[in-house]
Design an enzyme around this catalytic site. Structure first.
Site: not given
Lengths: 505, 505
Positions: A222, A334, A366, A390
């Protein structure tokens, strides 16, 4: 009419009662400890339930009202964050619940942690940064150098030099892939920046400026839900169905036996099988006959979380590092779920003992509350504005990260995680011997612990009924994701409730 | 040795001096107004420059230090947000600068707006929400219904019922596309949810669960930089080169002449040409011979911003609405830059007079500080967890949005934007007559104003030298993106400096 009971039946009934009695009397050999008020001075004394069911009436009513404006069908309760403290979350019906899922593994220290509250009110930079959100890449604040040093610099993985701040774990993954693409093409061009032809063609998604590149990912992984990150995600169909994806290769993730060390030979064989597959896939992707885009990066979780808390051994990751380096493929780690200390090290990839030669890019979000990526110096981008947006995240969250690191260090929370984790592993292993099927394959690092159960939905329901929130992953796995302040005292509450629940399942 | 000057030369020199004199004497007929202290009580009295150059020495030193940790090569100055007030940003060298670019169009009311500061300190929900960031989709806070009503519900576009909160404009776009894909496939299946075969196949990105769908976008558009949003983005090569993209179709965006009404016949012809192209592209994509994925959604900015502030007329968008509806294609309106009031309406798409039959999905971020999408009720997703992520944005930003809306309403800022906008348009048009080439094609809605210049880089440099920050877009366009509190008083400072700069260019 009364039924006749045979001698045999009587015997069998008595045996069953005795066995039940024995089961009911089964006691875990828990160590009595005092409530850790040095960590969380005003935490509750334990679970307290005031409504017979969860969700209670107030929760149900609120969910129904909210759901008319924003989809709340996945919500299993409504939280009163004003009243929640430390490891205990209070719901809208005033039930006090022990939380081992922590907002999908994302609350680091506990609800309303006193030090974070103090900093928020004492440090004027919170208001200034929140109310004057900059476009960080063009107008950074004058004190940003201090903020970087108080936050990201303190936790920068070995061998890395740069941080790119972003808004979420998905954005972290997307940008990690983009950094990998930049580097891969730069190597292909012999160090040069893009040509005029590449610049002109890319604007309309044409070759050569828009190359056919890919990110290699693993089954059950994931990495997020934006379309790039989602292409690399393979944990659950509900995340993916109906969404187009890139043509990127997917390899098996090793399916190992637990405890890992006990089955070392078998596990090594399985890891070698997968490693060979990975190497072949990369090489094929770099050949003219590639069925996919050329692999420019490989993304892997140190522990596959959403996909079922699947572990591999350091050997596997060290070999991935070797293979990726040999093939000019970026090694993207990750750590969105594993980062931040819950595994007993700040970064789970520290378990691989790679020192300075660790991953090329690390994704975080997280538990750090701030999201982004770290990368090695050779992944610096040739030109500005290529890895950009941005806001580039929200630097109020970097301030918060600084305060979180303060507490982790001050309270020696990595030591606590390792102590509590070892204690949990011991007793969960005991329970798995006592209740095979109902609890199997206990594994973990720190308090980042999981086990399988053939009674998953009922187990979760009964635990919540008793006032313990637990999360699941994969198809039949409970994942424990407590705060870093989860202490043996909390573990005892959890284990007692689990023991009693398993008994009755 | 003295040069001989001919009679002719003397005449020519005198004429030149006279002409320069005349130019120097050119004065805009500006209306003198008092500083609007009712809007921003403690704003500065004007630009104040203390270093001879920008960037100044302190700024340069800080950028160099920061750049070692986070890429700051695109930064043109370092801000002191503690000292910045209202429309004036203060840099690290204490220069007070008039800001018309506002963090790439994302600060709504001005720096350190007193009402936002007051709310931040007075309303305890800021600390609670910030320090206990929930996984909003599974544990929403008990007071979230109030927060929804104070924020998103007040600005929900006509015909829409649902909000999905997200972390950035890119995430808003990615999720808008996903909502479009869900809806398109549901219609294709006659209202049914995905089949077992679809669920099984999608996990490894296989058909039929992973369909070949697309989003139609326009040349010069900008929708974000994650790989899905980036595929729909076509404004600048530097955003796109080296990154793989989906095979999605791209249509022309009408290239209209300004002022739009003056060239109505020509402009209509150009819009009709593009509309025909759009309709043909969609129909071809839905045929068996499609060279792209089937078009499930069309994404368009009401005013193409990053791509050069390109306007189209309401007719164009009304026709897009018709074409998309007839072909079951979601009409996605990307209001990330136009939303929030700067165009003189809260949503730029309100100019199209579509009433209840507006776009299907609206993306927002930037000036609203909170990001996400709104959608129509028929776009509700069949099952939970499909449009989902860990945080679903940051609801502290929803609190801030509520406060921003309070001020917009209390201070009648949409009226102010229209007044200031009309005033600016009048004088900029005057300047464009005076200095053709240096300033051309003035166009805008509210204060969302742009013009072209054949001296773009020098113009921007000179304006910053004078203490005015302006932004650019496209290849040769200045885009003005002042705060909603930008008043004729600020406009005068801007116009005077622009006039003097143009004169000397």
């Amino acid at each position: 009419m009364q039924k006749t009971i045979s001698k045999h039946s009587v015997k069998s009934i008595l045996a069953k009662i005795a066995s039940n009695q024995q089961q009911r009397n089964f006691k875990l050999d828990l160590t009595e400890v005092k409530k850790p008020t040095h960590l969380l001075p005003d935490e509750y004394d334990g679970i307290k339930l005031v409504t017979p069911e969860r969700p209670g009436p107030k929760t149900k009513e609120l969910l129904e009202r909210m759901n008319k404006i924003q989809d709340m069908r996945a919500a299993h309760f409504v939280a009163n964050f004003e009243k929640s403290k430390g490891n205990f979350i209070v719901d809208a019906d005033d039930n006090i619940i022990l939380d081992t899922f922590t907002q999908i593994s994302s609350i680091p220290l506990g609800y309303n942690h006193p030090y974070l509250i103090e900093q928020f009110h004492k440090d004027p930079r919170y208001a200034t940064s929140f109310l004057n959100r900059p476009s960080l890449g063009i107008n950074p604040p004058h004190n940003y150098i201090d903020i970087l040093e108080e936050s990201f610099v303190r936790i920068m993985p070995k061998g890395m030099t740069d941080v790119v701040t972003l808004s979420s774990g998905a954005e972290a993954n997307e940008n990690a892939y983009k950094v990998a693409f930049c580097r891969y093409m730069q190597i292909k061009r012999g160090g040069k920046s893009a040509s005029k032809e590449e610049m002109d063609s890319c604007v309309l998604n044409q070759k050569p400026g828009t190359p056919n590149l890919s990110i290699l990912s693993f089954k059950n992984s994931f990495h997020g839900r934006t379309l790039g990150a989602l292409t690399a995600t393979h944990s659950k169909a509900i995340h993916k169905v109906d969404f187009p994806s890139f043509n990127w290769p997917v390899c098996d993730f090793p399916q190992l036996k637990y405890p890992l060390e006990q089955y070392e030979a078998e596990n090594k064989k399985e890891m070698d099988r997968v490693l060979e597959q990975v190497e072949k896939t990369i090489k094929l992707s770099h050949s003219p006959n590639s069925p996919w885009g050329e692999v420019a990066g490989l993304v892997v979780e140190p522990i596959q979380s959403e996909g079922g808390d699947k572990h591999a051994m350091p050997y596997f990751f060290r070999e991935l590092r070797r293979i990726t380096k040999e093939n000019n493929v970026a090694f993207i780690c990750d750590e969105v779920q594993t980062g931040g200390g819950a595994t007993g090290k700040f970064w789970a990839h520290q378990y691989w003992d790679l020192g300075e030669n660790g991953p090329d890019i690390v994704c975080f979000s997280k538990k750090l509350q701030a999201a982004g990526i770290f990368h090695r110096p050779e992944f610096k981008i040739d030109l500005p504005y290529r890895i950009f947006n941005t806001w580039l995240g929200d630097y109020t969250r970097a301030l918060q990260l600084g305060a979180i690191i303060d507490v982790i260090e001050r309270d020696h929370l990595l030591d606590l995680v390792n102590e509590t984790g070892a204690y949990m592993m011991k007793h969960l292993t005991e329970l798995s011997k006592r209740y095979p099927g109902k609890i199997d394959n206990v594994r973990g690092a720190g308090t980042f612990i999981a086990f399988e159960s053939n009674k998953l939905p009922e187990l979760m329901k009964q635990m919540l009924h008793r006032g313990v929130e637990v999360g699941s992953c994969g198809t039949n796995t409970i994942r424990l994701r407590p705060m870093l302040t989860f202490h043996q005292w909390h573990a005892n509450i959890f284990l007692q409730n689990l023991n009693e629940t398993l008994e009755k399942l």
